[in-house]
Scaffold this motif. Structure first.
Motif, PDB file in Angstrom:
ATOM      1  N   PHE A   7       8.088  28.504  20.776  1.00 25.31           N
ATOM      2  CA  PHE A   7       8.838  27.784  19.753  1.00 25.31           C
ATOM      3  C   PHE A   7       7.996  27.562  18.495  1.00 25.31           C
ATOM      4  O   PHE A   7       8.527  27.535  17.379  1.00 25.31           O
ATOM      5  CB  PHE A   7       9.374  26.467  20.313  1.00 25.31           C
ATOM      6  CG  PHE A   7      10.587  26.662  21.182  1.00 25.31           C
ATOM      7  CD1 PHE A   7      11.835  26.915  20.620  1.00 25.31           C
ATOM      8  CD2 PHE A   7      10.484  26.628  22.559  1.00 25.31           C
ATOM      9  CE1 PHE A   7      12.945  27.120  21.413  1.00 25.31           C
ATOM     10  CE2 PHE A   7      11.589  26.828  23.367  1.00 25.31           C
ATOM     11  CZ  PHE A   7      12.839  27.073  22.795  1.00 25.31           C
ATOM     12  N   ALA A   8       6.699  27.400  18.662  1.00 32.09           N
ATOM     13  CA  ALA A   8       5.825  27.289  17.492  1.00 32.09           C
ATOM     14  C   ALA A   8       5.841  28.589  16.694  1.00 32.09           C
ATOM     15  O   ALA A   8       5.887  28.588  15.456  1.00 32.09           O
ATOM     16  CB  ALA A   8       4.400  26.942  17.932  1.00 32.09           C
ATOM     17  N   LEU A   9       5.814  29.719  17.416  1.00 31.91           N
ATOM     18  CA  LEU A   9       5.862  31.025  16.761  1.00 31.91           C
ATOM     19  C   LEU A   9       7.188  31.210  16.016  1.00 31.91           C
ATOM     20  O   LEU A   9       7.227  31.665  14.864  1.00 31.91           O
ATOM     21  CB  LEU A   9       5.688  32.125  17.812  1.00 31.91           C
ATOM     22  CG  LEU A   9       5.466  33.555  17.304  1.00 31.91           C
ATOM     23  CD1 LEU A   9       4.161  33.647  16.539  1.00 31.91           C
ATOM     24  CD2 LEU A   9       5.462  34.536  18.476  1.00 31.91           C
ATOM     25  N   ALA A  10       8.292  30.812  16.672  1.00 25.53           N
ATOM     26  CA  ALA A  10       9.605  30.925  16.031  1.00 25.53           C
ATOM     27  C   ALA A  10       9.677  30.028  14.802  1.00 25.53           C
ATOM     28  O   ALA A  10      10.198  30.419  13.746  1.00 25.53           O
ATOM     29  CB  ALA A  10      10.697  30.557  17.026  1.00 25.53           C
ATOM     30  N   GLY A  11       9.147  28.822  14.900  1.00 22.07           N
ATOM     31  CA  GLY A  11       9.154  27.910  13.762  1.00 22.07           C
ATOM     32  C   GLY A  11       8.352  28.450  12.594  1.00 22.07           C
ATOM     33  O   GLY A  11       8.764  28.340  11.427  1.00 22.07           O
ATOM     34  N   ALA A  12       7.193  29.048  12.900  1.00 17.90           N
ATOM     35  CA  ALA A  12       6.369  29.632  11.841  1.00 17.90           C
ATOM     36  C   ALA A  12       7.095  30.790  11.154  1.00 17.90           C
ATOM     37  O   ALA A  12       7.031  30.944   9.929  1.00 17.90           O
ATOM     38  CB  ALA A  12       5.040  30.102  12.428  1.00 17.90           C
ATOM     39  N   ALA A  13       7.789  31.603  11.965  1.00 17.07           N
ATOM     40  CA  ALA A  13       8.544  32.721  11.384  1.00 17.07           C
ATOM     41  C   ALA A  13       9.647  32.215  10.467  1.00 17.07           C
ATOM     42  O   ALA A  13       9.854  32.742   9.353  1.00 17.07           O
ATOM     43  CB  ALA A  13       9.133  33.579  12.505  1.00 17.07           C
ATOM     44  N   MET A  14      10.370  31.189  10.900  1.00 19.41           N
ATOM     45  CA  MET A  14      11.445  30.633  10.074  1.00 19.41           C
ATOM     46  C   MET A  14      10.896  30.036   8.784  1.00 19.41           C
ATOM     47  O   MET A  14      11.471  30.194   7.698  1.00 19.41           O
ATOM     48  CB  MET A  14      12.221  29.581  10.867  1.00 19.41           C
ATOM     49  CG  MET A  14      13.017  30.164  12.029  1.00 19.41           C
ATOM     50  SD  MET A  14      13.713  28.886  13.095  1.00 19.41           S
ATOM     51  CE  MET A  14      14.936  28.170  11.995  1.00 19.41           C
ATOM     52  N   ALA A  15       9.761  29.326   8.889  1.00 23.14           N
ATOM     53  CA  ALA A  15       9.151  28.734   7.696  1.00 23.14           C
ATOM     54  C   ALA A  15       8.724  29.822   6.709  1.00 23.14           C
ATOM     55  O   ALA A  15       8.896  29.675   5.490  1.00 23.14           O
ATOM     56  CB  ALA A  15       7.955  27.873   8.097  1.00 23.14           C
ATOM     57  N   SER A  16       8.196  30.917   7.232  1.00 23.16           N
ATOM     58  CA  SER A  16       7.775  32.021   6.364  1.00 23.16           C
ATOM     59  C   SER A  16       8.957  32.624   5.618  1.00 23.16           C
ATOM     60  O   SER A  16       8.878  32.906   4.413  1.00 23.16           O
ATOM     61  CB  SER A  16       7.073  33.105   7.192  1.00 23.16           C
ATOM     62  OG  SER A  16       5.929  32.590   7.829  1.00 23.16           O
ATOM     63  N   VAL A  17      10.053  32.802   6.349  1.00 23.76           N
ATOM     64  CA  VAL A  17      11.253  33.349   5.708  1.00 23.76           C
ATOM     65  C   VAL A  17      11.757  32.409   4.619  1.00 23.76           C
ATOM     66  O   VAL A  17      12.135  32.831   3.525  1.00 23.76           O
ATOM     67  CB  VAL A  17      12.356  33.606   6.764  1.00 23.76           C
ATOM     68  CG1 VAL A  17      13.674  33.941   6.090  1.00 23.76           C
ATOM     69  CG2 VAL A  17      11.949  34.745   7.683  1.00 23.76           C
ATOM     70  N   CYS A  18      11.765  31.103   4.896  1.00 20.32           N
ATOM     71  CA  CYS A  18      12.223  30.126   3.906  1.00 20.32           C
ATOM     72  C   CYS A  18      11.336  30.135   2.659  1.00 20.32           C
ATOM     73  O   CYS A  18      11.827  30.067   1.525  1.00 20.32           O
ATOM     74  CB  CYS A  18      12.248  28.732   4.512  1.00 20.32           C
ATOM     75  SG  CYS A  18      13.547  28.497   5.747  1.00 20.32           S
ATOM     76  N   LEU A  19      10.022  30.216   2.862  1.00 19.99           N
ATOM     77  CA  LEU A  19       9.106  30.254   1.723  1.00 19.99           C
ATOM     78  C   LEU A  19       9.329  31.512   0.888  1.00 19.99           C
ATOM     79  O   LEU A  19       9.338  31.462  -0.347  1.00 19.99           O
ATOM     80  CB  LEU A  19       7.651  30.195   2.219  1.00 19.99           C
ATOM     81  CG  LEU A  19       7.183  28.828   2.745  1.00 19.99           C
ATOM     82  CD1 LEU A  19       5.805  28.952   3.390  1.00 19.99           C
ATOM     83  CD2 LEU A  19       7.143  27.815   1.603  1.00 19.99           C
ATOM     84  N   PHE A  20       9.491  32.628   1.578  1.00 23.79           N
ATOM     85  CA  PHE A  20       9.719  33.889   0.872  1.00 23.79           C
ATOM     86  C   PHE A  20      11.028  33.831   0.081  1.00 23.79           C
ATOM     87  O   PHE A  20      11.093  34.217  -1.086  1.00 23.79           O
ATOM     88  CB  PHE A  20       9.763  35.044   1.870  1.00 23.79           C
ATOM     89  CG  PHE A  20       9.988  36.385   1.241  1.00 23.79           C
ATOM     90  CD1 PHE A  20       8.963  37.045   0.588  1.00 23.79           C
ATOM     91  CD2 PHE A  20      11.238  36.986   1.286  1.00 23.79           C
ATOM     92  CE1 PHE A  20       9.170  38.287  -0.005  1.00 23.79           C
ATOM     93  CE2 PHE A  20      11.461  38.222   0.691  1.00 23.79           C
ATOM     94  CZ  PHE A  20      10.417  38.874   0.055  1.00 23.79           C
ATOM     95  N   ALA A  21      12.100  33.328   0.731  1.00 25.78           N
ATOM     96  CA  ALA A  21      13.394  33.228   0.057  1.00 25.78           C
ATOM     97  C   ALA A  21      13.311  32.279  -1.137  1.00 25.78           C
ATOM     98  O   ALA A  21      13.873  32.547  -2.205  1.00 25.78           O
ATOM     99  CB  ALA A  21      14.471  32.749   1.039  1.00 25.78           C
ATOM    100  N   GLY A  22      12.596  31.155  -0.953  1.00 29.41           N
ATOM    101  CA  GLY A  22      12.428  30.217  -2.072  1.00 29.41           C
ATOM    102  C   GLY A  22      11.707  30.859  -3.240  1.00 29.41           C
ATOM    103  O   GLY A  22      12.080  30.656  -4.400  1.00 29.41           O
ATOM    104  N   GLY A  23      10.671  31.652  -2.933  1.00 30.53           N
ATOM    105  CA  GLY A  23       9.969  32.360  -3.999  1.00 30.53           C
ATOM    106  C   GLY A  23      10.863  33.325  -4.748  1.00 30.53           C
ATOM    107  O   GLY A  23      10.790  33.446  -5.977  1.00 30.53           O
ATOM    108  N   MET A  24      11.740  34.002  -4.011  1.00 23.57           N
ATOM    109  CA  MET A  24      12.671  34.922  -4.655  1.00 23.57           C
ATOM    110  C   MET A  24      13.650  34.188  -5.578  1.00 23.57           C
ATOM    111  O   MET A  24      13.989  34.651  -6.663  1.00 23.57           O
ATOM    112  CB  MET A  24      13.452  35.722  -3.610  1.00 23.57           C
ATOM    113  CG  MET A  24      12.637  36.707  -2.805  1.00 23.57           C
ATOM    114  SD  MET A  24      11.904  38.017  -3.832  1.00 23.57           S
ATOM    115  CE  MET A  24      10.222  37.416  -3.943  1.00 23.57           C
ATOM    116  N   LEU A  25      14.103  33.010  -5.115  1.00 17.70           N
ATOM    117  CA  LEU A  25      15.040  32.224  -5.928  1.00 17.70           C
ATOM    118  C   LEU A  25      14.368  31.717  -7.198  1.00 17.70           C
ATOM    119  O   LEU A  25      14.927  31.799  -8.296  1.00 17.70           O
ATOM    120  CB  LEU A  25      15.575  31.048  -5.117  1.00 17.70           C
ATOM    121  CG  LEU A  25      16.584  31.388  -4.022  1.00 17.70           C
ATOM    122  CD1 LEU A  25      16.855  30.166  -3.152  1.00 17.70           C
ATOM    123  CD2 LEU A  25      17.893  31.886  -4.633  1.00 17.70           C
ATOM    124  N   VAL A  26      13.158  31.179  -7.054  1.00 17.50           N
ATOM    125  CA  VAL A  26      12.448  30.608  -8.211  1.00 17.50           C
ATOM    126  C   VAL A  26      12.144  31.681  -9.244  1.00 17.50           C
ATOM    127  O   VAL A  26      12.274  31.470 -10.459  1.00 17.50           O
ATOM    128  CB  VAL A  26      11.157  29.910  -7.751  1.00 17.50           C
ATOM    129  CG1 VAL A  26      10.284  29.530  -8.952  1.00 17.50           C
ATOM    130  CG2 VAL A  26      11.500  28.661  -6.944  1.00 17.50           C
TER     131      VAL A  26
END
Length: 486
Positions: free
Chosen positions: A177-196
């Motif tokens: 679950f820690a690995l899954a959480g890290a993957a989700m956080a990475s995707v969110c950060l990447f998506a946020g960077g694309m939006l900004v």
């Protein structure tokens, strides 16, 4: 379920994705899990066998009917989900003693069930990337290849992801679950960077950015798509010179809207003012219904009546996506759906029926205008490309690949019922025609760009740049009409 039926119309995206509108489906599963459905299906001896077989057959029929009749145009979930869900309940309630259930217990079918969640997860990215690489939806053997690839990926993920995950000794749960959480956080950060950064446009050179810019959706145009009841010289938008009575009308669908800017520029140069009568997917054919656009006939009737009431309107320019109405089918990336039209004489039951109805509608429209002395300019069909021109050109530029131009013969085949009719109508007094393909299709191919800039904004609409390129051709056709009434 009532909420789902309401939401399908009021907020269809939420109705599909959000749990409150799908919860009734889970509750049907709860009925099965609780054993209520199975107990309701219980009988003794032979009666039970017949009863189970009947339930299973009815359930299978419901599911099969849904699979064959539901389409992208269906309201779903809502009422559209009722039959397949109830069918599943009946199949489960029937048990495993009847012929239908035994057939569905065949190992290959059971295996499809085992990998079904992986199939659900994998099919969409496979289809999306295939469509991206091909610049159109897969066809024929390409579809078969997508199916094979989806099944192969699904088997692998079922075996090496799903199955190990179910075992207690697979991986420590906390680590997993820690690995899954890290993957989700990475995707969110990447998506946020694309939006900004608005998609990091700096990664493309100016040429590619200019190509993609032609695809940008236009601002909503209050002049386009007005309701039939609004049609009047006051309700329609004026184009060209201001503060003058309208002396012409540009009448058509979104293809007419695509040439609105050059027509307005031509009118301004000639000190003329006109009106724009445009409605989405509504070809200007008086007395013709297009059944997927219910208001179209009323809109065209109102436009014609307005023109005939105002004698100062001396010229009518007709422009539309003629080929789709005459052929009765969509084109290219749109697929091959049937576009049915009809009039008081007949209704099209198949695509080939459209041509005769189309011809009657065009002749009827021109006859009505000419009987009252109006000049008519027919703007011929713009070649349909069948793929999203700015996207494909940009990708080919990035990959340093040459552009494969669509053959002109495809255009002539598509417009086989239109071009001869237009030429015939143009021989009549007071009727002229101009043909954009004479500029766009030369040397056996139809152009999709000029000086590296797309001439289209999608699969068949001219871009602002493409419409501007047609301005001299349109001007040569419009100028004599305006001169006659000077």
């Amino acid at each position: 379920f009532a909420a789902s039926v309401w939401a399908v119309q009021a907020t269809p995206i939420a109705a599909f994705y959000l749990a409150p509108y799908r919860f009734w489906e889970f509750l049907l599963g709860a009925v099965c899990a609780s054993g209520l459905a199975a107990r309701a299906a219980q009988h003794d001896g032979r009666a039970r066998s017949y009863w189970s077989a009947g339930l299973a057959a009815a359930g299978l029929a419901m599911i099969a009917y849904s699979a064959l009749t539901l389409s992208s145009a269906s309201a779903f979930p809502g009422l559209g989900a009722l039959l397949p869900c109830l069918g599943a309940v009946l199949l489960i309630a029937a048990g495993a003693d009847d012929v239908v259930s035994r057939a569905l217990s065949w190992k290959p079918i059971v295996f499809i069930g085992l990998i079904s969640y992986s199939l659900y997860l994998w099919h969409w990215p496979v289809w999306v990337f295939a469509s991206h690489l091909l610049a159109r939806p897969p066809q024929g053997f390409e579809i078969a290849g997508c199916v094979v690839l989806t099944v192969a990926l699904s088997v692998l993920s079922w075996k090496f992801v799903e199955q190990p995950f179910r075992r207690k000794d697979a991986l420590p749960r906390k680590f997993l679950f820690a690995l899954a959480g890290a993957a989700m956080a990475s995707v969110c950060l990447f998506a946020g960077g694309m939006l900004v950064t608005k998609g990091l446009p700096g990664r493309f050179d100016a040429k590619v950015v200019a190509m993609v810019a032609e695809e940008a959706p236009r601002a909503p145009d209050r002049c386009f798509g007005v309701a039939a009841k609004v049609v009047s010289v006051q309700g329609l938008c004026g184009i060209g010179a201001d503060h003058l009575p309208a002396s012409f009308v540009l009448w058509g669908d979104s293809h007419a809207e695509a040439i609105l800017t050059p027509v307005a520029a031509i009118a301004s140069r000639h000190h003329r003012r006109g009106l724009f009568a445009g409605s989405p997917s509504c070809v200007p054919l008086v007395g013709v219904d297009r059944y997927d656009v219910p208001e179209c006939r009323a809109f065209n009737d109102r436009v014609l009546a307005m023109i005939l009431r105002h004698k100062e309107i001396t010229t009518v320019i007709l422009m539309a996506r003629w080929g789709k109405a005459a052929q009765g089918t969509a084109y290219g990336n749109e697929g091959s759906g049937f576009v049915a039209i009809g009039d008081d004489e007949s209704h099209a039951m198949k695509p080939s029926d459209n041509a005769a109805i189309f011809a009657r509608g065009l002749k009827r429209t021109i006859a009505a205008l000419r009987a009252d002395g109006r000049q008519v300019l027919l703007v011929g069909p713009v070649p349909e490309i069948g793929w999203t021109v700015p996207q494909v050109l940009a990708r080919l530029e990035l990959e340093h690949k040459p552009v494969v131009l669509p053959p002109a013969r495809q255009f002539y085949q598509r417009e086989a019922a239109v071009l001869p009719l237009f030429h015939t109508m143009a021989t009549k007094k007071g009727v002229t025609a101009v043909f954009p393909h004479q500029y766009l299709c030369r040397g056996g191919h139809c152009a999709v760009r000029k000086d590296g800039i797309p001439l289209y904004r999608d699969e068949h609409h001219l871009s602002a740049y493409g419409a501007k390129e047609l301005e001299p051709l349109l001007d040569r056709a419009i100028d004599p009409l305006f001169a006659k009434v000077s």
